[in-house]
Design a protein around this motif. Sequence first.
Motif, mmCIF file in Angstrom:
data_model
loop_
_atom_site.group_PDB
_atom_site.id
_atom_site.type_symbol
_atom_site.label_atom_id
_atom_site.label_comp_id
_atom_site.label_asym_id
_atom_site.label_seq_id
_atom_site.Cartn_x
_atom_site.Cartn_y
_atom_site.Cartn_z
ATOM 1 N N VAL A 128 0.839 -1.202 0.000
ATOM 2 C CA VAL A 128 0.000 0.000 0.000
ATOM 3 C C VAL A 128 0.877 1.255 0.000
ATOM 4 O O VAL A 128 0.639 2.210 -0.760
ATOM 5 C CB VAL A 128 -0.938 0.006 1.229
ATOM 6 N N ILE A 129 1.900 1.263 0.850
ATOM 7 C CA ILE A 129 2.794 2.429 0.932
ATOM 8 C C ILE A 129 3.515 2.657 -0.393
ATOM 9 O O ILE A 129 3.609 3.797 -0.881
ATOM 10 C CB ILE A 129 3.810 2.250 2.081
ATOM 11 N N LEU A 130 4.002 1.588 -0.999
ATOM 12 C CA LEU A 130 4.701 1.723 -2.287
ATOM 13 C C LEU A 130 3.783 2.325 -3.343
ATOM 14 O O LEU A 130 4.208 3.160 -4.150
ATOM 15 C CB LEU A 130 5.238 0.363 -2.738
ATOM 16 N N ASP A 131 2.513 1.921 -3.341
ATOM 17 C CA ASP A 131 1.545 2.479 -4.296
ATOM 18 C C ASP A 131 1.373 3.983 -4.087
ATOM 19 O O ASP A 131 1.293 4.753 -5.056
ATOM 20 C CB ASP A 131 0.186 1.784 -4.145
ATOM 21 N N TRP A 132 1.298 4.404 -2.820
ATOM 22 C CA TRP A 132 1.123 5.821 -2.521
ATOM 23 C C TRP A 132 2.352 6.640 -2.908
ATOM 24 O O TRP A 132 2.229 7.775 -3.385
ATOM 25 C CB TRP A 132 0.838 6.010 -1.017
ATOM 26 N N LEU A 133 3.531 6.083 -2.707
ATOM 27 C CA LEU A 133 4.759 6.845 -2.936
ATOM 28 C C LEU A 133 5.239 6.812 -4.393
ATOM 29 O O LEU A 133 6.016 7.673 -4.804
ATOM 30 C CB LEU A 133 5.881 6.321 -2.030
ATOM 31 N N ARG A 134 4.762 5.845 -5.157
ATOM 32 C CA ARG A 134 5.259 5.653 -6.527
ATOM 33 C C ARG A 134 5.168 6.907 -7.402
ATOM 34 O O ARG A 134 6.098 7.207 -8.155
ATOM 35 C CB ARG A 134 4.525 4.473 -7.172
ATOM 36 N N PRO A 135 4.079 7.695 -7.322
ATOM 37 C CA PRO A 135 3.974 8.868 -8.205
ATOM 38 C C PRO A 135 5.076 9.913 -8.004
ATOM 39 O O PRO A 135 5.311 10.730 -8.894
ATOM 40 C CB PRO A 135 2.601 9.460 -7.842
ATOM 41 N N THR A 136 5.748 9.896 -6.877
ATOM 42 C CA THR A 136 6.823 10.877 -6.641
ATOM 43 C C THR A 136 8.062 10.578 -7.471
ATOM 44 O O THR A 136 8.884 11.477 -7.707
ATOM 45 C CB THR A 136 7.251 10.896 -5.159
ATOM 46 N N GLY A 137 8.226 9.324 -7.879
ATOM 47 C CA GLY A 137 9.444 8.950 -8.597
ATOM 48 C C GLY A 137 10.661 8.806 -7.694
ATOM 49 O O GLY A 137 11.765 8.544 -8.178
ATOM 50 N N ILE A 138 10.465 8.967 -6.379
ATOM 51 C CA ILE A 138 11.581 8.862 -5.430
ATOM 52 C C ILE A 138 11.782 7.385 -5.066
ATOM 53 O O ILE A 138 10.802 6.702 -4.724
ATOM 54 C CB ILE A 138 11.297 9.698 -4.156
ATOM 55 N N PRO A 139 13.015 6.862 -5.118
ATOM 56 C CA PRO A 139 13.244 5.449 -4.769
ATOM 57 C C PRO A 139 12.812 5.143 -3.333
ATOM 58 O O PRO A 139 12.800 6.037 -2.479
ATOM 59 C CB PRO A 139 14.754 5.269 -4.929
ATOM 60 N N VAL A 140 12.464 3.876 -3.072
ATOM 61 C CA VAL A 140 12.014 3.461 -1.745
ATOM 62 C C VAL A 140 12.851 2.284 -1.251
ATOM 63 O O VAL A 140 12.953 1.253 -1.932
ATOM 64 C CB VAL A 140 10.523 3.052 -1.753
ATOM 65 N N LEU A 141 13.430 2.443 -0.063
ATOM 66 C CA LEU A 141 14.103 1.349 0.631
ATOM 67 C C LEU A 141 13.095 0.802 1.640
ATOM 68 O O LEU A 141 12.828 1.433 2.660
ATOM 69 C CB LEU A 141 15.360 1.860 1.356
ATOM 70 N N GLY A 142 12.508 -0.345 1.331
ATOM 71 C CA GLY A 142 11.478 -0.924 2.199
ATOM 72 C C GLY A 142 11.960 -2.201 2.849
ATOM 73 O O GLY A 142 12.630 -3.019 2.207
ATOM 74 N N GLU A 143 11.596 -2.400 4.106
ATOM 75 C CA GLU A 143 12.090 -3.575 4.836
ATOM 76 C C GLU A 143 11.732 -4.882 4.130
ATOM 77 O O GLU A 143 12.583 -5.760 3.960
ATOM 78 C CB GLU A 143 11.534 -3.597 6.261
ATOM 79 N N GLU A 144 10.479 -5.031 3.740
ATOM 80 C CA GLU A 144 10.065 -6.296 3.120
ATOM 81 C C GLU A 144 10.656 -6.449 1.718
ATOM 82 O O GLU A 144 10.961 -7.564 1.287
ATOM 83 C CB GLU A 144 8.535 -6.401 3.088
ATOM 84 N N SER A 145 10.836 -5.339 1.012
ATOM 85 C CA SER A 145 11.486 -5.397 -0.305
ATOM 86 C C SER A 145 12.928 -5.861 -0.161
ATOM 87 O O SER A 145 13.408 -6.706 -0.925
ATOM 88 C CB SER A 145 11.451 -4.025 -0.981
ATOM 89 N N VAL A 146 13.628 -5.303 0.847
ATOM 90 C CA VAL A 146 15.020 -5.710 1.088
ATOM 91 C C VAL A 146 15.084 -7.204 1.415
ATOM 92 O O VAL A 146 15.961 -7.930 0.937
ATOM 93 C CB VAL A 146 15.654 -4.866 2.217
ATOM 94 N N ALA A 147 14.126 -7.676 2.239
ATOM 95 C CA ALA A 147 14.083 -9.101 2.590
ATOM 96 C C ALA A 147 13.907 -9.967 1.341
ATOM 97 O O ALA A 147 14.379 -11.106 1.299
ATOM 98 C CB ALA A 147 12.955 -9.361 3.582
ATOM 99 N N ALA A 148 13.250 -9.405 0.317
ATOM 100 C CA ALA A 148 13.056 -10.125 -0.953
ATOM 101 C C ALA A 148 14.153 -9.783 -1.967
ATOM 102 O O ALA A 148 14.031 -10.089 -3.151
ATOM 103 C CB ALA A 148 11.688 -9.781 -1.531
ATOM 104 N N SER A 149 15.225 -9.128 -1.476
ATOM 105 C CA SER A 149 16.383 -8.737 -2.304
ATOM 106 C C SER A 149 16.014 -7.741 -3.396
ATOM 107 O O SER A 149 16.629 -7.737 -4.470
ATOM 108 C CB SER A 149 17.060 -9.971 -2.918
ATOM 109 N N ILE A 150 15.005 -6.904 -3.130
ATOM 110 C CA ILE A 150 14.629 -5.850 -4.079
ATOM 111 C C ILE A 150 15.118 -4.519 -3.513
ATOM 112 O O ILE A 150 14.485 -3.942 -2.617
ATOM 113 C CB ILE A 150 13.099 -5.812 -4.293
ATOM 114 N N ILE A 151 16.267 -4.068 -4.020
ATOM 115 C CA ILE A 151 16.852 -2.818 -3.528
ATOM 116 C C ILE A 151 17.101 -1.905 -4.731
ATOM 117 O O ILE A 151 17.960 -2.195 -5.569
ATOM 118 C CB ILE A 151 18.171 -3.065 -2.777
ATOM 119 N N PRO A 152 16.363 -0.807 -4.846
ATOM 120 C CA PRO A 152 16.557 0.077 -5.992
ATOM 121 C C PRO A 152 17.846 0.883 -5.870
ATOM 122 O O PRO A 152 18.463 0.931 -4.803
ATOM 123 C CB PRO A 152 15.341 0.998 -5.921
#
Length: 273
Positions: free
Chosen positions: A54-78
Motif C-alpha cells: 500500500v505504501i509503495l503504491d502511494w509513494l510511486r507517483p513521486t518517482g523517489i526510490p524506496v528502501l522498504g524492509e520487506e522489499s530488502v528481505a526479498a532482495s529488491i533494492i533500488p
Amino acid sequence: MNQAPTDQALTKLVLDASIAAARVILDVYSRPIAAVEKADGSPVTEADAAAEAVILDWLRPTGIPVLGEESVAASIIPELGDRYFVVDPLDGTKEFIKRNGEFTVNIALVEHGVPVLGVVLAPVTGETFIGDATGAWFCNTLDGIGSDRRSISVASAIRLRIVASRSHGHVALASLCETLNVEADVSVGSSLKFCLLARGDAQLYPRFTPTSEWDTAAGQAVLEAAGGAVVTLDGARMTYGKHDLGFLNPYFVAASSMELAQRAAGEMVKLLD
C-alpha cells in the motif's frame, strides 16, 4: 520521472500513505494472526507485506526510490541516490503478535544521508508523530485525517527518564542509568521510543543492540525536528545509506539534546570497553 512534490505536499503524502497502511494493518489485526520467521529469525506477518504494498503504491507517483524492509528481505533494492524514502511498514511485529498495540508504521525521507521528514503512526491508538523542516507535531489519525494537531518539542530534566528497560536491556544499561542519574524507565515498543523523547516524556534512548535503518529513520526525523539528537558512539549524527553493511545501524543514543547525546555516547563507549 515526475518531479517530486513540494515539501509540504510530500509531508501530507507520507501521512496519507501511513494512514492507508494502518487501515490494512488493523484489518489483519482483527483476525487470528499467522507469523512466519524470516531468514534472520525475526517474525513477519501478512500485515507487513500488505502494508508495504500500500505504501509503495502511494509513494510511486513521486518517482523517489524506496528502501522498504520487506522489499530488502526479498532482495529488491533500488538504486537509491541522494534522496529516497525509508519504509518500515510494521515496526514492532513482535508487539503486533502480542497484540499490545505498541507497533507503528514508519516512513521517512532521507536526503544526503540524513532523515529530513518522518511519520511514525501507531495504528491501534491513532497516535501519530510527524517531523519535517517546519518542526515536529503530534496528531490522532483514527479519524483518517489527523485531528487534535499540536506542536511538540523535547524537554530537559535534572533526573532523566529513559526509554529502555533495565530488565531486558543490555548488561551495561543499569550502569549507564546510574552514571547519568536516571530516575525512571518508560519503555515502549517500536520507534515510539523516539517519539516519547520528541514529546518531552523522556530524555534518553540508548541502543546497545542491532537495528536497521528502517527501524530508526522516521523516529530520528521526528526527534531531530523536535530539537533532539541521534548520534552513534563516536558522537557523530547517525547517517543512512549503509548499503555495504546491509543497512544495519551501529549502536547509538537518542537524546533530548546534542550535549546529552554525546555525553551518553561517551559513557556507553566506556561501558563497552
